[in-house]
Write an enzyme that holds these catalytic residues in place. Sequence first.
Site, PDB file in Angstrom:
ATOM      1  N   ASP A 227      60.677  47.047  24.628  1.00 30.85           N
ATOM      2  CA  ASP A 227      60.510  48.105  23.640  1.00 30.85           C
ATOM      3  C   ASP A 227      61.452  47.751  22.492  1.00 30.85           C
ATOM      4  OD1 ASP A 227      59.868  50.324  22.175  1.00 30.85           O
ATOM      5  OD2 ASP A 227      60.183  51.761  23.785  1.00 30.85           O
TER       6      ASP A 227
HETATM    7  C1  BGC Z   1      58.765  53.077  20.740  1.00 32.69           C
HETATM    8  C2  BGC Z   1      57.515  52.295  21.088  1.00 32.69           C
HETATM    9  C3  BGC Z   1      56.927  51.705  19.841  1.00 32.69           C
HETATM   10  C4  BGC Z   1      57.979  50.830  19.171  1.00 32.69           C
HETATM   11  C5  BGC Z   1      57.495  50.185  17.890  1.00 32.69           C
HETATM   12  C6  BGC Z   1      59.747  52.242  19.929  1.00 32.69           C
HETATM   13  O1  BGC Z   1      60.794  53.039  19.467  1.00 32.69           O
HETATM   14  O2  BGC Z   1      59.400  53.527  21.923  1.00 32.69           O
HETATM   15  O3  BGC Z   1      56.588  53.130  21.728  1.00 32.69           O
HETATM   16  O4  BGC Z   1      55.765  50.982  20.147  1.00 32.69           O
HETATM   17  O5  BGC Z   1      59.096  51.634  18.846  1.00 32.69           O
HETATM   18  O6  BGC Z   1      57.367  51.133  16.892  1.00 32.69           O
END
Ligand code: BGC
Length: 655
Positions: A227
Amino acid sequence: MNDIKNLVSQLTLEEKAGLTSGKDCWLTKAVERLGIGSARTSDGPHGLRADDYSRDDHATMPAVCFPTAVTTAASFDREMLFEMGKELGRECQSYGVDVLLGPGVNIKRSPLCGRNFEYFSEDPYLAGELGAAFVNGVQSEGVGTSLKHFFANSQETRRFTSSSEIDERTIREIYLPAFETVVKKAQPWTIMASYNKINGTYSTANRLYLDEILRKEWGFEGLVVSDWGATHDRAAAVEAGTDLTMPAEDTDRQIVEAVKNGTLSEEALDLCCERVLELVFKSEKNRRRELPFDPEAAHALSRKCAADSLVLLKNEGGMLPLSKGDKIAFIGAFAKTPRVQGGGSSHIRETKLTSALEAAAEAGVSVTYAEAYNPETGESDENLIAEAVKAARSADKAVLFIGLPDSMEYEGGDRPHMKLPEAHDRLVREICKANPETAVVLHNGSPVEMPWIDQPKAVLEAYLGGQAVGGAVVDILFGDVNPSGRLAESFPKRLEDNPSYLYYIGEGDRVTYNEGIFVGYRYYETKKQEVLFPFGYGLSYTVFEYSDLSVKKSGDGAEVSVKVKNVGAREGKEVVQLYVAPEKVKMIRPKRELKEFAKIDLRPGEEKTVRFSLPARAFSYWDIEAHGWKVENGKFGVEICKNAHEAIMSGEVEF
Ligand code: BGC
């Protein structure tokens, strides 16, 4: 593969380290001297939030906002999720995106989680089946997905540091199966390792889950991406099997040093590079940028998906559907500016937005309108309330639109309670007093308390239904579509009734999942805890009758069939729900668990036979001594239910 290995062998150590982190927020790094390009990722999940690289500020491009996962889960419709995924895949192709960051199949442990709107369900079977359908849809258009957030990411509070402390059986029965199903049925191109720790180890460094279980046990063939910002130790991540750290990081040196000083093997790094290159080449091979994508058609599909997902919670005296000739007042700012999605990384710049007011006008219905509250804060004042009451009084029927404003539900924070804004609760009371013929339409991404539930005649849960939700609400209110959504989560009466209530959010960085396998309806049904609306609940304008249930043992599973007939006057869809109810032998088991479902469409008078094949797994529990699935000897009820609380008919098998 040989070509890829060969390419990796030509990379310098620095280039290898570089490949395992992003070029910027969304792209993987290219290595031009070897002709290696970049793959492009983008959020996700219910629409595209793609940066416009042609602009200096990288503002996101307008895209079609489909209903959020909490909404589409209520459809209980695999085909619908596939179609929606397919449409999103086409949009990704035409916008130059290779991997869509979604779906999210995390289990809803508490109604308070700020991201519940992005997740499907409290039930792992439902979340897994719908997630797999969505992934298959997107990927059928040559676009990858990122199954997220792997796993036990159940809260936003301290999401970067908290450790989800969970016992082995609960992990296997509740928190892993949705991921397992999607991997086995759809092979997502990528999986996103979550922010949190699992039993003390960060997900991105958790070899047990990323390598032993995900890859070796389930056969995952794709790439693991962190993530965004979830990698804390680059070398440990590579060692554990997190192939790609996103976004761009200034930490590639850590990997070079770890290989040089012998704490990280170069083979582990090579493996990550191979997977990154596989993703890049797969992306390039599947690019079809000329794929036609029609935003109007996608908007229409978004409306259809929402209409097939909205849940009719109450309909006393058949108040709904409304007649187009009635004198109707729409009350509440959400009738004009509906809340259609949640805040955070999934927030999409919609191509357009249809409100219920506009949709009613398009359908040739004339309605009066009163704002009643501020849509941003949810607050009201005496003047707004007086106007709303006046509008309700001068109409035959009132439809009151209320819910949670953006400020009360978003990524990055959890709700402190399960209540609606005070003014909204008050409005229900005042409007119902002024006009007893009142229906309430709710816009919220997670359950809310409804202390006023006995007052309105009808309640429609419209969730966060995407940019066309206003049209879908009108379709249901006026009966152009029969409501067929069923709750994919329980609505407790009060927050205190939820099984995680005492432990949710945890202390310091430890969050102990003491309720174990008793999540959602597994708890409410076993504990005989009354709820406001059970999992699987939803009303219809037509009536379905069930007959001729047959349950037969077959090998180490069972074959089930049941007839369903539409005995009402309208065409409509029904969700057939099958639960397995084990007799108490030795193991402690939930009273019943969803093990199959089907959505069928029936014209008035039409009858269909629905057949299910239940594998041994449907009867199993996770045995912590054998570290495997096991079926206890004994009897199992096989129940066809209206919802998790109400069985219609049941049969039995014995093992
Ligand atoms: C989120 C993800 C997301 C990623 C990119 C993260 O903060 O938890 O779900 O895909 O950011 O934006």
